[in-house]
Design a protein around this motif. Structure first.
Motif, PDB file in Angstrom:
ATOM      1  N   GLY A 161       1.309 -10.570 -16.100  1.00 46.68           N
ATOM      2  CA  GLY A 161       2.224  -9.464 -15.704  1.00 46.68           C
ATOM      3  C   GLY A 161       1.583  -8.583 -14.648  1.00 46.68           C
ATOM      4  N   PRO A 162       2.259  -7.488 -14.281  1.00 43.85           N
ATOM      5  CA  PRO A 162       1.756  -6.625 -13.195  1.00 43.85           C
ATOM      6  C   PRO A 162       0.356  -6.081 -13.502  1.00 43.85           C
ATOM      7  N   ALA A 163       0.034  -5.836 -14.781  1.00 39.41           N
ATOM      8  CA  ALA A 163      -1.279  -5.247 -15.092  1.00 39.41           C
ATOM      9  C   ALA A 163      -2.409  -6.218 -14.791  1.00 39.41           C
ATOM     10  N   ASP A 164      -2.075  -7.482 -14.538  1.00 37.88           N
ATOM     11  CA  ASP A 164      -3.121  -8.456 -14.191  1.00 37.88           C
ATOM     12  C   ASP A 164      -3.187  -8.704 -12.692  1.00 37.88           C
ATOM     13  N   ALA A 165      -2.263  -8.140 -11.940  1.00 35.51           N
ATOM     14  CA  ALA A 165      -2.252  -8.356 -10.489  1.00 35.51           C
ATOM     15  C   ALA A 165      -3.412  -7.610  -9.850  1.00 35.51           C
ATOM     16  N   TRP A 166      -3.885  -8.093  -8.695  1.00 24.42           N
ATOM     17  CA  TRP A 166      -5.066  -7.490  -8.054  1.00 24.42           C
ATOM     18  C   TRP A 166      -4.820  -6.017  -7.740  1.00 24.42           C
ATOM     19  N   TRP A 167      -3.554  -5.680  -7.389  1.00 20.86           N
ATOM     20  CA  TRP A 167      -3.286  -4.303  -6.972  1.00 20.86           C
ATOM     21  C   TRP A 167      -3.185  -3.358  -8.178  1.00 20.86           C
ATOM     22  N   SER A 168      -3.234  -3.917  -9.413  1.00 18.30           N
ATOM     23  CA  SER A 168      -3.188  -2.988 -10.566  1.00 18.30           C
ATOM     24  C   SER A 168      -4.524  -2.277 -10.729  1.00 18.30           C
ATOM     25  N   ARG A 169      -5.569  -2.815 -10.100  1.00 20.18           N
ATOM     26  CA  ARG A 169      -6.898  -2.176 -10.171  1.00 20.18           C
ATOM     27  C   ARG A 169      -7.252  -1.555  -8.827  1.00 20.18           C
ATOM     28  N   ALA A 170      -6.269  -1.504  -7.910  1.00 16.38           N
ATOM     29  CA  ALA A 170      -6.550  -1.064  -6.548  1.00 16.38           C
ATOM     30  C   ALA A 170      -6.135   0.385  -6.341  1.00 16.38           C
ATOM     31  N   VAL A 171      -6.745   1.005  -5.350  1.00 17.21           N
ATOM     32  CA  VAL A 171      -6.368   2.345  -4.887  1.00 17.21           C
ATOM     33  C   VAL A 171      -6.089   2.230  -3.387  1.00 17.21           C
ATOM     34  N   VAL A 172      -4.990   2.858  -2.946  1.00 17.55           N
ATOM     35  CA  VAL A 172      -4.568   2.768  -1.553  1.00 17.55           C
ATOM     36  C   VAL A 172      -4.824   4.109  -0.866  1.00 17.55           C
ATOM     37  N   TYR A 173      -5.322   4.063   0.359  1.00 20.36           N
ATOM     38  CA  TYR A 173      -5.579   5.266   1.167  1.00 20.36           C
ATOM     39  C   TYR A 173      -4.624   5.240   2.351  1.00 20.36           C
ATOM     40  N   GLN A 174      -3.823   6.316   2.499  1.00 22.32           N
ATOM     41  CA  GLN A 174      -2.860   6.365   3.597  1.00 22.32           C
ATOM     42  C   GLN A 174      -3.457   7.092   4.795  1.00 22.32           C
ATOM     43  N   VAL A 175      -3.452   6.426   5.949  1.00 20.52           N
ATOM     44  CA  VAL A 175      -3.867   7.039   7.207  1.00 20.52           C
ATOM     45  C   VAL A 175      -2.624   7.345   8.037  1.00 20.52           C
ATOM     46  N   TYR A 176      -2.485   8.607   8.438  1.00 15.06           N
ATOM     47  CA  TYR A 176      -1.419   9.035   9.362  1.00 15.06           C
ATOM     48  C   TYR A 176      -2.108   9.120  10.716  1.00 15.06           C
ATOM     49  N   PRO A 177      -2.119   8.039  11.508  1.00 15.95           N
ATOM     50  CA  PRO A 177      -3.053   7.910  12.632  1.00 15.95           C
ATOM     51  C   PRO A 177      -2.985   9.059  13.634  1.00 15.95           C
ATOM     52  N   ARG A 178      -1.806   9.606  13.837  1.00 18.26           N
ATOM     53  CA  ARG A 178      -1.637  10.692  14.819  1.00 18.26           C
ATOM     54  C   ARG A 178      -2.569  11.866  14.497  1.00 18.26           C
ATOM     55  N   SER A 179      -2.885  12.047  13.203  1.00 13.26           N
ATOM     56  CA  SER A 179      -3.672  13.222  12.790  1.00 13.26           C
ATOM     57  C   SER A 179      -5.012  12.860  12.184  1.00 13.26           C
ATOM     58  N   PHE A 180      -5.465  11.604  12.338  1.00 12.91           N
ATOM     59  CA  PHE A 180      -6.667  11.190  11.622  1.00 12.91           C
ATOM     60  C   PHE A 180      -7.941  11.364  12.444  1.00 12.91           C
ATOM     61  N   ALA A 181      -8.025  10.710  13.615  1.00 17.77           N
ATOM     62  CA  ALA A 181      -9.223  10.871  14.460  1.00 17.77           C
ATOM     63  C   ALA A 181      -8.880  10.462  15.891  1.00 17.77           C
ATOM     64  N   ASP A 182      -9.196  11.368  16.842  1.00 20.27           N
ATOM     65  CA  ASP A 182      -8.869  11.131  18.249  1.00 20.27           C
ATOM     66  C   ASP A 182     -10.135  10.696  18.985  1.00 20.27           C
ATOM     67  N   SER A 183     -10.100   9.487  19.588  1.00 17.14           N
ATOM     68  CA  SER A 183     -11.317   8.966  20.234  1.00 17.14           C
ATOM     69  C   SER A 183     -11.315   9.171  21.747  1.00 17.14           C
ATOM     70  N   ASN A 184     -10.171   9.613  22.318  1.00 14.17           N
ATOM     71  CA  ASN A 184     -10.128   9.696  23.795  1.00 14.17           C
ATOM     72  C   ASN A 184      -9.666  11.065  24.281  1.00 14.17           C
ATOM     73  N   ALA A 185      -9.850  12.088  23.456  1.00 12.24           N
ATOM     74  CA  ALA A 185      -9.696  13.495  23.870  1.00 12.24           C
ATOM     75  C   ALA A 185      -8.298  13.838  24.371  1.00 12.24           C
ATOM     76  N   ASP A 186      -7.271  13.066  23.958  1.00  9.14           N
ATOM     77  CA  ASP A 186      -5.905  13.463  24.347  1.00  9.14           C
ATOM     78  C   ASP A 186      -5.243  14.283  23.244  1.00  9.14           C
ATOM     79  N   GLY A 187      -5.997  14.619  22.195  1.00  9.93           N
ATOM     80  CA  GLY A 187      -5.459  15.484  21.140  1.00  9.93           C
ATOM     81  C   GLY A 187      -4.604  14.757  20.129  1.00  9.93           C
ATOM     82  N   ILE A 188      -4.517  13.422  20.264  1.00 10.98           N
ATOM     83  CA  ILE A 188      -3.713  12.625  19.323  1.00 10.98           C
ATOM     84  C   ILE A 188      -4.598  11.535  18.724  1.00 10.98           C
ATOM     85  N   GLY A 189      -4.556  11.403  17.421  1.00 12.75           N
ATOM     86  CA  GLY A 189      -5.365  10.378  16.762  1.00 12.75           C
ATOM     87  C   GLY A 189      -5.001   8.993  17.265  1.00 12.75           C
TER      88      GLY A 189
END
Ligand code: TEU
Ligand code: CA
Length: 570
Positions: free
Chosen positions: A1-29
Motif C-alpha cells: 500500500g501507500p505506506a510502503d511506497a518510496w515517497w511515504s518516507r520522503a520529504v519534499v522541498y519546494q523551490v520558488y526559483p524567482r525568489s531563491f537565489a540570483d546568480s547574475n545580478a538581475d534581481g531575479i532568482g
C-alpha cells in the motif's frame, strides 16, 4: 500500500526559483542560483525538490502562465542549465519534480494565439473554451458574459475577443485562458509534453489545480452569495464530471509501468476527503497524493481569504484529524503548512514575536512532520521565515493581491482595511527573497531584488542557523532524519488526544508491526499548559523537543509556552 511506497518516507522541498537565489545580478532568482545552493538543500536531508515553473512565460502570474511547455524562460536560464541542475540533483541522491500547469496556458502560448486568431471556425478554436455573448446581450458589455462565474483573481472569468466576437474562459487571470480538456487533441498534447520531460529525466510532477480541468457541460451559472458581484462557479469546475477519467487516462498514457520511481501530487483546491480517497487509492492509478486546502481555509470568513478570522485550534485539529482518519486505510496525505500561495506559517499559526518565533516555528514543524503523510517544506520555512512588512500597495507584486486591491477600492472599500488583509494573507509573504545571510539583500542578489527582502534577514538567515545546533534549520533536519529512521512515522496509525482542548495539540502514532508508540505534545499558546497524560509515558524517551528537554514527563505535566515534545516507547 501507500505506506510502503518510496515517497511515504520522503520529504519534499519546494523551490520558488524567482525568489531563491540570483546568480547574475538581475534581481531575479535563476537555475544557476539553485545549482549553487543544492548542498544547502541536501544538508536538510530532503529527498525531492519540487521546482515551481521555470518555463517561458510573460510572468503575469509569476510563471503559472506558460507560453512554451518545452523550454526554459531566459530569466531562469536555458535547457542546458536545466539539464545541469537535474544532474546535480541526481548526483546528491535527490529527485526533481516539475510544476505541471495544464488547466490553462498563457494567452501568449501559440496554441492560444492560433485558437483566438483562427476565429470560430479555426482548427485550434476547440483547444480553449470559447462562447458567444449570452443571448440577447450586446457582446463586450458588462453582463453579456456567457455565465456569471467570478475569477480567482477578481473580475469575471470571461474576456471578450473583439476580433473573433466571442468570449474565452479563464478561471484565473485574463492572460491564463483555460484549456478545453473535453478535446482529446488537447489531452494527447499534454501527455506528449509530460513524456518529453520524463524522457529528459525528471522524476514526476506537481499538478497545478489539476482538479479544475473538468467543467460541468453547459457551464451553468453559479449561485451569487451575499455581497458577491459574481456567481460561485466552483461546484461546476471543482472535481468535475470527468476528472477521474482524465487522471486515469493521464496515468495510463504517461506513468504506467514507468521504469523509474516517480512522484505525482495533484494540487486540488476544494477537494474533499472522500474525493481524495478516490484520487490517491493506488488501485485506481490516478495520483500518489493531493494538496488539499481545508486547513488553510479555517482562518477566513465568508468574504474569502482576505476576510481574516482567528484560527480555532480545535478546528485545525478536527480538520487535520479527519484527513488522517479518512486516508488512514487507503490513499495518502500530503502534509504542508505553506507554499508560494500561503502566508508564512509562523506568522499565521504560530507566534512570530522575537520571544517565540523560533520555538513556535519548531513546534509547527514537529506537529506537521509527525502526522501520517509526506511532508512538504517550502523554501525559508526551515528557517522560520516570517511574513514581511508591506508598507503600501506599491510593495506588492502578486496579481491576486493587486487585482483584489484595485477591485475592492473601486467598490469603495477602505484602502487601509484592504491592505490589512493583504498583509496577513497575501501570497507575496511567501515570495520575498530567501534569506541566506545578514548582508544587503540577504545574499539573494547583488542587484536590486524584484521584491523587497524582509528586513528581519539581519537575524533570520541560513548562515546564522547552519552554525546554531538549536536553530529551526537543524530542528527540521532532525525531523527529516526521524522520518527516514523511525517506521512509526510512516506506518503508525494516528490517534488524536484531547480533541476539544483549545491550546493543546496532542496525538499518538502506533505502529503495530514494530510495537512502537509515539506521543506528540504541543502547546499552541504563549502560556504554561498543564495536561493529564495517558498512562505509562512518565519514563518514556524524549525523541525530539523544541526546548532542551530539562524534565521527564509526569502523569500531570506542565508544558512551557509553545513547547513541543515527541516521546517514544517501544
Ligand atoms: O494555485 C491555485 C490556487 O488554488 C491558488 O491560486 C489559491 O486559490 C489562491 O492563491 C487563493 O488562496 C495554483 C498556483 O499554486 C498559483 O500560484 C497560481 O496562481 C494558480 O494555481 C493559477 O495557476
Ligand atoms: Ca537572475
Amino acid at each position: 500500500g501507500p505506506a510502503d511506497a518510496w515517497w511515504s518516507r520522503a520529504v519534499v522541498y519546494q523551490v520558488y526559483p524567482r525568489s531563491f537565489a540570483d546568480s547574475n545580478a538581475d534581481g531575479i532568482g535563476d537555475l544557476q542560483g539553485v545549482i549553487e545552493r543544492l548542498d544547502y538543500i541536501a544538508q536538510l536531508g530532503v529527498d525531492v525538490l519540487w521546482l515551481s515553473p521555470v518555463y517561458p512565460s510573460p510572468h503575469d502570474d509569476n510563471g503559472y502562465d506558460i507560453s512554451d511547455y518545452q523550454d526554459i524562460d531566459p530569466l531562469f536560464g536555458t535547457l542546458d542549465d536545466f539539464d545541469r541542475l537535474l544532474a546535480a540533483v541526481h548526483e546528491r541522491g535527490m529527485k526533481l519534480v516539475m510544476d505541471l500547469v495544464v488547466n490553462h496556458t498563457s494567452d501568449e502560448h501559440p496554441w492560444f494565439t492560433a485558437s483566438r486568431d483562427g476565429g470560430p471556425a479555426g482548427p485550434r478554436r476547440d483547444w480553449y473554451v470559447w462562447r458567444p455573448a449570452c443571448d440577447g446581450m450586446r457582446p463586450g458589455t458588462p453582463g453579456a458574459e456567457p455565465n456569471n462565474w467570478g475569477s480567482f483573481f477578481s473580475g469575471p472569468t470571461w474576456t471578450y475577443d473583439e476580433t473573433s466576437g466571442e468570449y474565452y474562459l479563464h478561471l484565473f487571470s485574463r492572460k491564463q485562458p483555460d484549456l478545453n480538456w473535453e478535446n482529446p487533441d488537447v489531452r494527447q498534447a499534454v501527455y506528449a509534453m509530460m513524456r518529453w520531460w520524463l524522457e529528459r529525466g525528471v522524476d514526476g510532477f506537481r499538478m497545478d489545480v489539476i482538479n479544475l480541468i473538468s467543467k460541468t457541460p453547459g457551464l451553468p451559472d453559479g449561485a451569487v452569495h451575499e455581497g458577491d458581484r459574481y456567481g460561485d462557479g466552483s461546484p461546476h469546475y471543482i472535481c468535475g464530471p470527468r476528472i477521474h477519467e482524465f487522471l486515469a487516462e493521464m496515468h495510463r498514457e504517461v506513468f504506467a509501468d514507468h521504469p523509474r520511481r516517480l512522484l505525482t501530487v495533484g494540487e486540488m483546491p476544494g477537494v474533499t476527503v472522500e474525493e481524495a480517497r478516490l484520487f490517491t487509492d493506488p488501485a485506481r492509478r490516478e495520483v500518489d497524493m493531493v494538496f488539499q486546502f481545508e486547513h488553510v481555509g479555517l482562518d477566513q470568513g465568508p468574504g474569502g481569504k482576505f476576510d481574516v478570522r482567528p484560527l480555532k485550534l480545535t478546528d485545525l485539529k478536527a480538520s487535520l484529524g479527519r484527513w488522517q482518519t479518512g486516508l488512514g486505510d487507503t490513499g495518502w496525505n500530503s502534509l504542508y503548512w505553506t507554499n508560494h500561495d500561503q502566508p508564512r506559517v509562523v506568522s499565521r499559526f504560530g507566534d512570530d514575536s522575537p520571544a517565540f518565533r523560533e520555538r513556535s516555528a519548531k513546534l509547527l514543524a514537529t506537529v506537521l512532520h509527525l502526522h501520517r503523510g509526506t511532508p512538504y517544506v517550502y523554501q525559508g520555512e526551515e528557517l522560520g521565515m516570517a511574513n514581511a512588512p508591506f508598507a503600501s500597495i506599491e510593495d506588492f507584486r502578486d496579481i491576486e493581491s493587486l487585482n483584489h486591491h484595485a477591485e475592492q477600492t473601486a467598490l469603495g472599500a477602505d484602502a487601509e482595511r484592504v491592505l490589512a488583509g493583504l498583509r496577513r494573507r497575501g501570497r507575496d509573504n511567501a515570495r520575498t527573497p530567501m534569506q541566506w545571510d545578514a548582508t544587503d539583500h540577504a545574499g539573494f542578489t547583488t542587484g536590486t531584488p524584484w521584491i523587497a527582502v524582509n528586513p528581519d534577514h539581519r537575524t533570520v538567515n541560513a548562515e546564522a542557523q547552519l552554525a546554531d545546533p538549536d536553530s529551526v534549520f537543524h530542528h527540521y533536519r532532525r525531523l527529516i532524519d526521524l522520518r527516514h529512521t523511525e517506521p512509526a512515522l510512516t506506518h503508525g496509525d494516528f490517534q488524536m488526544l484531547h480533541p476539544d482542548h483549545e491550546q493543546l495539540y496532542a496525538f499518538t502514532r502506533h505502529d503495530a508491526a514494530s510495537g512502537t508508540e509515539l506521543l506528540v505534545l504541543a502547546n499552541f499558546s504563549g502560556a504554561d499548559l498543564t495536561v493529564d497524560l495517558p498512562e505509562g509515558w512518565e519514563h518514556s524517551e524524549t525523541l525530539i523537543a523544541n526546548i532542551p528537554a530539562t524534565t521527564a514527563l509526569t502523569a500531570r505535566h506542565t508544558l512551557h509556552p509553545w513547547e513541543a515534545r515527541v516521546h517514544r516507547c517501544r
